[in-house]
Write a protein that holds these residues in place. Structure first.
Motif, short mmCIF file in Angstrom:
data_model
loop_
_atom_site.label_atom_id
_atom_site.label_comp_id
_atom_site.label_asym_id
_atom_site.label_seq_id
_atom_site.Cartn_x
_atom_site.Cartn_y
_atom_site.Cartn_z
N SER A 110 53.72 39.38 40.32
CA SER A 110 52.89 40.09 41.29
C SER A 110 51.45 39.63 41.23
O SER A 110 50.85 39.27 42.26
CB SER A 110 52.99 41.61 41.04
OG SER A 110 52.14 42.31 41.93
N GLU A 111 50.87 39.64 40.03
CA GLU A 111 49.48 39.19 39.88
C GLU A 111 49.35 37.69 40.19
O GLU A 111 48.32 37.24 40.71
CB GLU A 111 48.97 39.46 38.47
CG GLU A 111 48.61 40.91 38.19
CD GLU A 111 49.82 41.79 37.93
OE1 GLU A 111 49.66 43.02 37.84
OE2 GLU A 111 50.95 41.25 37.81
N THR A 112 50.37 36.93 39.87
CA THR A 112 50.34 35.49 40.14
C THR A 112 50.29 35.22 41.64
O THR A 112 49.52 34.37 42.11
CB THR A 112 51.56 34.82 39.50
OG1 THR A 112 51.55 35.06 38.09
CG2 THR A 112 51.55 33.32 39.74
N ASP A 157 49.20 37.34 43.89
CA ASP A 157 47.89 37.81 44.35
C ASP A 157 46.81 36.77 44.11
O ASP A 157 45.94 36.53 44.96
CB ASP A 157 47.52 39.11 43.63
CG ASP A 157 48.33 40.31 44.11
OD1 ASP A 157 48.98 40.20 45.17
OD2 ASP A 157 48.33 41.33 43.41
N ALA A 158 46.87 36.14 42.93
CA ALA A 158 45.90 35.09 42.61
C ALA A 158 46.04 33.91 43.56
O ALA A 158 45.04 33.33 44.01
CB ALA A 158 46.08 34.64 41.16
N ARG A 192 44.36 34.76 46.80
CA ARG A 192 42.90 34.71 46.69
C ARG A 192 42.40 33.27 46.64
O ARG A 192 41.39 32.91 47.27
CB ARG A 192 42.44 35.47 45.44
CG ARG A 192 40.93 35.62 45.37
CD ARG A 192 40.45 36.18 44.06
NE ARG A 192 41.01 37.50 43.76
CZ ARG A 192 40.70 38.18 42.65
NH1 ARG A 192 39.85 37.66 41.76
NH2 ARG A 192 41.25 39.36 42.43
N ASP A 222 45.40 39.98 34.17
CA ASP A 222 45.27 40.46 35.54
C ASP A 222 44.96 39.30 36.48
O ASP A 222 44.85 38.14 36.06
CB ASP A 222 44.22 41.57 35.66
CG ASP A 222 42.82 41.14 35.23
OD1 ASP A 222 42.53 39.92 35.24
OD2 ASP A 222 42.00 42.02 34.91
N THR A 223 44.81 39.63 37.75
CA THR A 223 44.59 38.59 38.76
C THR A 223 43.31 37.82 38.48
O THR A 223 43.27 36.59 38.65
CB THR A 223 44.53 39.24 40.15
OG1 THR A 223 45.75 39.93 40.40
CG2 THR A 223 44.33 38.19 41.23
N ASP A 224 42.25 38.50 38.04
CA ASP A 224 41.00 37.81 37.74
C ASP A 224 41.19 36.77 36.65
O ASP A 224 40.62 35.67 36.72
CB ASP A 224 39.93 38.82 37.31
CG ASP A 224 39.43 39.67 38.46
OD1 ASP A 224 39.61 39.25 39.63
OD2 ASP A 224 38.86 40.74 38.20
#
Length: 329
Positions: free
Chosen positions: A217-219, A221-222, A225, A313-315
Motif C-alpha cells: 500500500s505504501e509502496t 502511494d510512493a 507521488r 511509511d510513504t515518506d
C-alpha cells in the motif's frame, strides 16, 4: 459473481468456503475458528455451513494444531490450520521444520504434506506484545516450506486457493493491517493464482520498487507521488517468499537499473537482504546504484504508542527512491 466488493479478510473466508465446497478432504482447524469464527472472523459462518467435523475448534495448543495438520495431510486430507497471530507460531516450528517440510524427501516421494498454515502477521493494529511480528524470513529459510503473502483481496482469494491445492506445505501469512483496508469486486469462480511468481502491479522505467504484504500500500502511494515528480516506478509484489521468482525481479531491475526493497520486518537477516544479494549477483551489469532497503528496525516491535515510529511509511520510501536516483558512483 458477488454482488458486493469484499475486503482481504472476506476474500480469505470466500476462498476457504470455495475450497471446502469443491473438495471434501479440506478441513479447517484452529483456536476459536468454529463457534466464534476466529479472532478476526476469517472463518465466520463456515462451521454452520460445513459442520463441526470439518471446521474444528481446537484447544489453545499450537504444537498440537501443527502436529494434527501434518498427520492429516500425510493421510490424504488437506488441512488448513489457523494460528491466531504469527507471534504464536513458534510452538509449531518443530512440526513445520522437522516434519512437514521434510515429508516428501524423507519418504522419497511416497508421502506429501498438503497442508496450509494461516497466520495474521505484521503491525499497525495497536496490538500487545507477540501480536505484531513479521518473522517471515525465519520460515522462508526452510527448504520445503512455501511462504505466501497476499497484498489485496484478489490475491488473497487466488493465492489461498492455490495454497490449499498445493501438494506441499504452505505458510500463508495474512497482513492484518490491511484486512479491511480496501474492497475489490471478486468473482467466486474457484480460479487460483499461480504460486512461486511475482506480480508486477505497475510498469515503470526509472526504478523498481519491490515489496509484499501490507507494505504494498505504501509502496504504491510512493509510486504515485514520485510519478507526479517525473520518476517512473515499476512496482512488484513478491507474493511468494519461498521460492522467490528471481527471474521477474532480475528482469525488472535489468530494465530500470535501480531498485528499492521495502518490508516492515527487521532489516538484519530480512528477505530484503536476500533479494538484494541475488540482484547484485544476477543484475550487476545493469545496476546504476546499489540496491536500497527500507525496513523496520532491528528491535522488537514496540507497543502501540511507538508502533508508527517502527513501521516504514510513504515518506521513507520516497526519500530512499530519491537518494537512489541521485546516486553517482
Amino acid at each position: 459473481m458477488n454482488d458486493n466488493a469484499i475486503t482481504l479478510l472476506e476474500a480469505v473466508n470466500l476462498a476457504l468456503a470455495r475450497a471446502m465446497a469443491d473438495d471434501p478432504d479440506v478441513v479447517l482447524l484452529g483456536e476459536d475458528i468454529g463457534t466464534n469464527g476466529g479472532v478476526f472472523r476469517a472463518t465466520a459462518g463456515l462451521q454452520e455451513r460445513f459442520g463441526e467435523r470439518r471446521v474444528i475448534d481446537t484447544p489453545l495448543a499450537e504444537t498440537m494444531i501443527a502436529g494434527l495438520s501434518v498427520g492429516m495431510a500425510t493421510q490424504g486430507m488437506r488441512p488448513v490450520a489457523e494460528i491466531q497471530f504469527m507471534g504464536f507460531i513458534f510452538p509449531a516450528f518443530e512440526h513445520l521444520v522437522a516434519h512437514a517440510a521434510r515429508m516428501r524427501a524423507r519418504t522419497r516421494g511416497r508421502l506429501s504434506c498438503p497442508m496450509v498454515l494461516r497466520a495474521p502477521f505484521g503491525g499497525g493494529i495497536h496490538a500487545p506484545e507477540h501480536h505484531s511480528e513479521s518473522t517471515e524470513a525465519l520460515l522462508a529459510h526452510i527448504p520445503g516450506l512455501r511462504v505466501v503473502i497476499p497484498s489485496s483481496p484478489a490475491r488473497a482469494y487466488g493465492l489461498l486457493l492455490a495454497a490449499i491445492r498445493c501438494d506441499d506445505p504452505v505458510i500463508f501469512l495474512e497482513p492484518k493491517r490491511i484486512y479491511r483496508a480496501s474492497k475489490t469486486l471478486i468473482e467466486d469462480n474457484g480460479q487460483a493464482l499461480p504460486l512461486d511468481t511475482c506480480f508486477t502491479l505497475r510498469e515503470g522505467s526509472d526504478i523498481t520498487l519491490i515489496s509484499w504484504g501490507a507494505m504494498i500500500s505504501e509502496t504504491l502511494d510512493a509510486a504515485d507521488r514520485l510519478a507526479a515528480e517525473g520518476v517512473s516506478c515499476e512496482v512488484i509484489d513478491v507474493a511468494t517468499l519461498n521460492p522467490i521468482d528471481h527471474a521477474t525481479l532480475v528482469a525488472s531491475v535489468s530494465k530500470t537499473g535501480r531498485c528499492v526493497i521495502i518490508h516492515e520486518a527487521p532489516r538484519h537477516g530480512g528477505m530484503g537482504a536476500e533479494i538484494a544479494a541475488t540482484l547484485g549477483e544476477q543484475a550487476r551489469a545493469a545496476l546504476l546504484a546499489p540496491p536500497c532497503r527500507v525496513t523496520g528496525h532491528d528491535t522488537l516491535m514496540p507497543y502501540y504508542r511507538n508502533e508508527q515510529l517502527y513501521l516504514p511509511d510513504t515518506d521513507d520510501i520516497v526519500t530512499a527512491v530519491k537518494a537512489t536516483m541521485e546516486y553517482v558512483e
